[in-house]
Every structure is written in C-alpha cells, then in structure tokens.
Enzyme design. Structure first.
Site, PDB file in Angstrom:
ATOM      1  N   ASP A 129      71.209  -3.434  67.246  1.00  0.00           N
ATOM      2  CA  ASP A 129      70.833  -2.450  66.229  1.00  0.00           C
ATOM      3  C   ASP A 129      70.461  -3.130  64.905  1.00  0.00           C
ATOM      4  O   ASP A 129      70.401  -4.364  64.807  1.00  0.00           O
ATOM      5  CB  ASP A 129      72.011  -1.473  66.049  1.00  0.00           C
ATOM      6  N   ASP A 316      65.955   7.498  65.191  1.00  0.00           N
ATOM      7  CA  ASP A 316      66.693   8.068  66.319  1.00  0.00           C
ATOM      8  C   ASP A 316      66.128   9.398  66.799  1.00  0.00           C
ATOM      9  O   ASP A 316      65.786  10.274  66.005  1.00  0.00           O
ATOM     10  CB  ASP A 316      68.158   8.301  65.924  1.00  0.00           C
TER      11      ASP A 316
HETATM   12  C1  GLA Z   1      71.580   3.660  65.410  1.00  0.00           C
HETATM   13  C2  GLA Z   1      70.746   3.542  66.677  1.00  0.00           C
HETATM   14  C3  GLA Z   1      71.231   4.571  67.677  1.00  0.00           C
HETATM   15  C4  GLA Z   1      72.702   4.338  67.977  1.00  0.00           C
HETATM   16  C5  GLA Z   1      73.509   4.378  66.697  1.00  0.00           C
HETATM   17  C6  GLA Z   1      74.938   3.931  66.913  1.00  0.00           C
HETATM   18  O1  GLA Z   1      71.365   4.878  64.765  1.00  0.00           O
HETATM   19  O2  GLA Z   1      69.396   3.709  66.403  1.00  0.00           O
HETATM   20  O3  GLA Z   1      70.467   4.499  68.867  1.00  0.00           O
HETATM   21  O4  GLA Z   1      72.861   3.103  68.621  1.00  0.00           O
HETATM   22  O5  GLA Z   1      72.954   3.524  65.703  1.00  0.00           O
HETATM   23  O6  GLA Z   1      75.684   3.931  65.746  1.00  0.00           O
END
Ligand code: GLA
Length: 509
Positions: A129, A316
């Site tokens: 990430d 996301d």
């Molecule tokens: C970010 C990523 C997500 C997930 C969250 C976890 O937002 O883009 O896909 O992994 O972190 O905290």
C-alpha cells in the site's frame, strides 16, 4: 515483470472489502475452506490474501513484524500452511510507508527484513500500500552544531528555487524553510563555524506542518560534498510537530556550508521505494506476486511493469454503482500498459457485498473481466447466494479475463450512456461487452468492421490476435445466456438499464 508469475491476471480473494479490520485466523481459515467448497477454486480463484490489520501494533524485539496475538494467535506461518494445504496460495499486506493505512507497522525502511519474513512465512503474494509513504519535500526549522543554533530563515542563508520562509507556531523564531526538494528547492547554511576540524553532531530540527504528514526524504551535503539521504519522520503524526534528527558530519576548522536539497521528485522517490521492496522480494528467491497499491497517484502504469506484477490505477472502490462507473472511466486509455506479468488493477471486486443490484454486479464483473483486471473477490464466500456464486464463477466470462494473449480490452464507443467495450482473444476471437449506463433498456450494436478497425492497433501488437472482417466471419456466443447464434456483420442486443450483454465472437475458419 517477466519472471513467469501472473501471466494472466491474478485471481483470488482479499479480506478488505467485506471485513476491513475485523479479521482473524478463524475467518481466514473458513474462507479458505469456502473457496474450495463453493467452487471458486475450481473456477480459477487461487490467492487468499489477508489485507490490513493482521499485524501487531509493534514489531518484536528483533524488529520483525508479528501477527496480532489476539486475532492471529497461531501465527502467520501456520495460517499459510493451512491455506496451502487447501491447494491455494497465500497473500499478505504491508505498506510502502512508515505505517499501514490503519496505522499499524509497515515496511518503509524494513524492506529486506520484511521480505525475508514474508518468504519464511511462505507468502506467495504481497499487496503493498501507499499510506505514510515518503515525499521529496522537507521543512527545516534550524540546525545545531557544537551548541550553536542556526535558524533556517536567517538572512545569511541562501534559499534557491522553490525554497521559501513560512510561518509555524511551534518553530523557533516562528519561522521555518519550506519547499526544499523535488529537484527544485534547496537551503544552504553558509556559515557553520567550528573551532577545529573533526566529526560533529549535526542536529537537524525539522517540521511536519500537517497532520498525516508523510516522512520527508532530504539530502544533506557538507561543503558541497556528496549528499547523505535522511528520512525525517513524524512518529506521533501530529500537526505542526517539531522533531530533531542527529547525524554525524565531518567539518573543517572555521566556516562550513550545509546544504539541504533533494535531487529527486516524490514520484522518483516513490518508484525507488517500491523498487526496493520488489528487489527485496526477488532476493528471497521465493516467487512472490508483487501487487503495487499506489492508487494511480504517480501514473504507476508507466513504471509498474519493471517493479511489480499489477498496480492499482485509482483510489479505493466502494460497494456502489457510482464507484464502479467512476473507476471504469479512469481505465480508458490504460489498455496499452497492460499485459502478461504486468496488469492494471482497477481494485478488487465488490460482487456480493450488497450495495448493488444483481444486474449491476454482472456489469461490474463483466467489465472487470474485459479490463483484464485481477479478479480478487471481496465478499463473504461462506454464505454466498447462488446468484452471486453464478456471477463469480461464470467460466466463460472468466475465460475472457484469463485469455492467454493477455490483451486488455478497450472502450471502442461511448454515446449517450451506451458503450461498447472489446478485446482481442487468442485464435482471433473477440470479446464484446455491450454496456447500458442509462435508466432505460436500449439496443446496442457494433459492426464487425467497426470492431476490427478499433481493435487493430491492440491486435497488431500481439502475434495470434489477428481478426477478420466481412460478413459471416464470426459466430456470437452470449456468455451470460450461454447460447450461440450466427451473426451477419454485426452483433447487437437489447440491454437492460445498468446492464451488459457479453459476447465471445468466435472466428470461423
Ligand atoms: C488502502 C488500500 C485498500 C486497503 C486499505 C487497508 O485504502 O487502497 O485497498 O488495503 O488501505 O487499510
């Protein structure tokens, strides 16, 4: 990456979309069981990936990441063994920053150690990430050498490029120098005096103006010598936080200069740091799929192919129709960057999580398939309805996604909410998605001429992708209705609102 991994888009399941931080080893084991018993494994889903929140709030005494003892008491190795015993592969999560997005320990600065740990745990897939990642701009309040303070804003200093003096309530003199770095701003202290030559402690007092600030990468150079890279952390994540970092430096008797700068941009630092984990994984000798989760911030499609096997192209996904449309539109034009071993990732599937209609889930799944998206299911596999299972395990639609040519589909037409997406398949077949974004049923069609014309550049780049034009050259198979019909120069369907019709056009002779 050209290392034999992810030759087709990875398929699996990830804990985040359904469970967020509410995960434990029981859920993951049950999900492994369900992946097999539900038929998901037979349909091709392979990687079972634990997302954020598996780790304890602190590293152990040796600096190793450790599983949260309350939720994963048996440890990660035992869980990986269980997943492997089901014939599945095991994936895990960390971040290219000081902390994960949920504020837990992450891998920036621990790349080699963590990669070795993941390999020991028999990890097959790492999602990496971007929270708390390093930036190339730093903020300096003052330096201290041999007990003497030198304010960054002092008139004798030289500010170059975008470096500028700014206000800060917690800084000494209420001023600091901002805009150092990104290859276009530097701060030079011109008059750092010591009585005799030798090694001195250089105490750097720096600022993090914003909360959620990311660690700052900065180079320091003494008397214009070779620079040393420093990482200025903001451990408590406070706004307007002032911290110090002490580094030993060699000074000459009398006057010295101290320059703060960064020859790199944040984009370059980002690539370097992802590369560091990529290299560390490779150095373990274990084949590990590397999933770059950088949210499309620094056009990862441009550098991702050398660094990882897939890269997120957007922020996301959420379990909503608006999110599917928003992400979909951001994929247009990216098809040229994707191929075997290096895939665009429009984020994981929300199919079955409850926020969309069945029609919308069919569209979401079909579009992700034609985009060659990694197919990471994100629903609770233990209690799927038959309808949801039928969507996720539609082998004919999955075959579009997993086609060995690995050419990502593209949008070839978009008019008044009616769209045609298409991709070349091996053997000269074509996949076509007719997509209705409007609120009323509509007939959507495309001629073979238009299809072949639009796909020519994509197909020309890949041996075995050539199609055919003319009448009667294809038979159309409807991949949701599972039936075939001859077509005469064009394929068409009446498509429901928010729905798709998906065809495989099979080349005749
Ligand atoms: C970010 C990523 C997500 C997930 C969250 C976890 O937002 O883009 O896909 O992994 O972190 O905290």
């Amino acid at each position: 990456m050209d290392d034999g991994l992810a030759r087709t888009p990875p398929m699996g399941w990830n804990s985040w979309n359904k469970f967020g931080c509410r995960i434990d080893e029981k859920i993951i084991r049950e999900m492994a069981d369900a992946m097999v018993s539900s038929g998901m494994k037979d349909a091709g889903y392979e990687y079972l990936v634990i997302d954020d929140c598996w780790m304890a709030p602190e590293r152990d005494a040796d600096g190793n990441l450790q599983a949260n003892p309350a939720t994963f008491p048996s440890g990660i190795r035992a869980l990986a063994d269980y997943v492997h015993s089901k014939g599945l592969k095991f994936g895990i999560y960390s971040s290219n920053g000081t902390l994960t997005c949920q504020g837990l320990p992450a891998s920036l600065g621990h790349e080699e150690q963590d990669a070795r740990q993941f390999a020991e745990w028999q990890v097959d897939y790492l999602k990496y990430d971007f929270c708390y990642s390093e930036v190339a701009t730093s903020q300096i309040d003052k330096i201290t050498v041999a007990g003497v303070d030198y304010e960054a804003e002092a008139p004798e200093n030289v500010l170059e490029g975008e470096a500028n003096i700014a206000y800060c309530s917690n800084c000494s003199g209420n001023r600091f120098v901002n805009g150092i770095g990104e290859g276009k701003g530097s701060l030079l202290f011109t008059n750092v005096n010591v009585p005799k030559a030798g090694t001195y402690d250089l105490v750097v007092t720096y600022v993090h103006r914003e909360r959620w600030n990311n660690p700052q990468a900065v180079y320091v150079s003494i008397n214009e010598g070779e620079g040393t890279r420093l990482r200025l952390l903001n451990p408590e994540n406070q706004r307007d936080a002032v911290h110090t970092l002490t580094v030993p430096v060699e000074l000459q008797a009398g006057k010295n200069t101290v320059r703060f700068y960064n020859p790199y941009t944040t984009r370059e630092i980002t690539v370097q740091n992802y590369k560091r984990m990529s290299d560390a994984l490779r150095a373990t000798g274990r084949p590990i799929v590397f999933s770059i989760c950088e949210w499309g911030t620094h056009s990862p499609w441009e550098w991702g192919p050398e660094v990882g096997h897939l890269w997120r192209t957007t922020g996301d996904i959420t379990d909503s129709w608006a999110s599917v449309l928003d992400i979909l539109d951001r994929q247009v034009g990216l098809e040229v960057y994707s191929g075997p071993g290096h895939w665009n990732d429009p984020d994981m599937l929300e199919v079955g999580n409850g926020g969309m209609t069945l029609t919308e889930y069919i569209s979401h799944f079909s579009l992700w398939c034609i985009l060659n998206a990694p197919l990471m299911a994100g629903n609770d596999l233990r209690n799927m309805s038959d309808e949801i299972r039928a969507i996720l395990t539609n082998r004919e639609v999955i075959a579009i996604n997993q086609d060995p040519l690995g050419v990502q589909g593209k949008r070839i037409r978009a008019e008044n909410g009616l769209e045609v997406w298409a991709k070349p398949l091996s053997g000269g077949d074509r996949a076509v998605v007719l997509f209705n974004r409007t609120e009323t049923p509509a007939e959507i069609w495309v001629t073979i001429e238009e299809l072949e014309e639009s796909l020519r550049p994509l197909a020309a780049a890949v041996p075995g992708a050539a199609g055919k034009t003319g009448r009667g050259v294809y038979v159309a198979r409807d991949l949701w209705e599972h039936r075939e019909s001859p077509i005469d120069g064009r394929v068409s369907a009446v498509v429901p609102p928010h729905g798709v019709a998906v065809f495989r056009l099979m080349k005749r002779g």
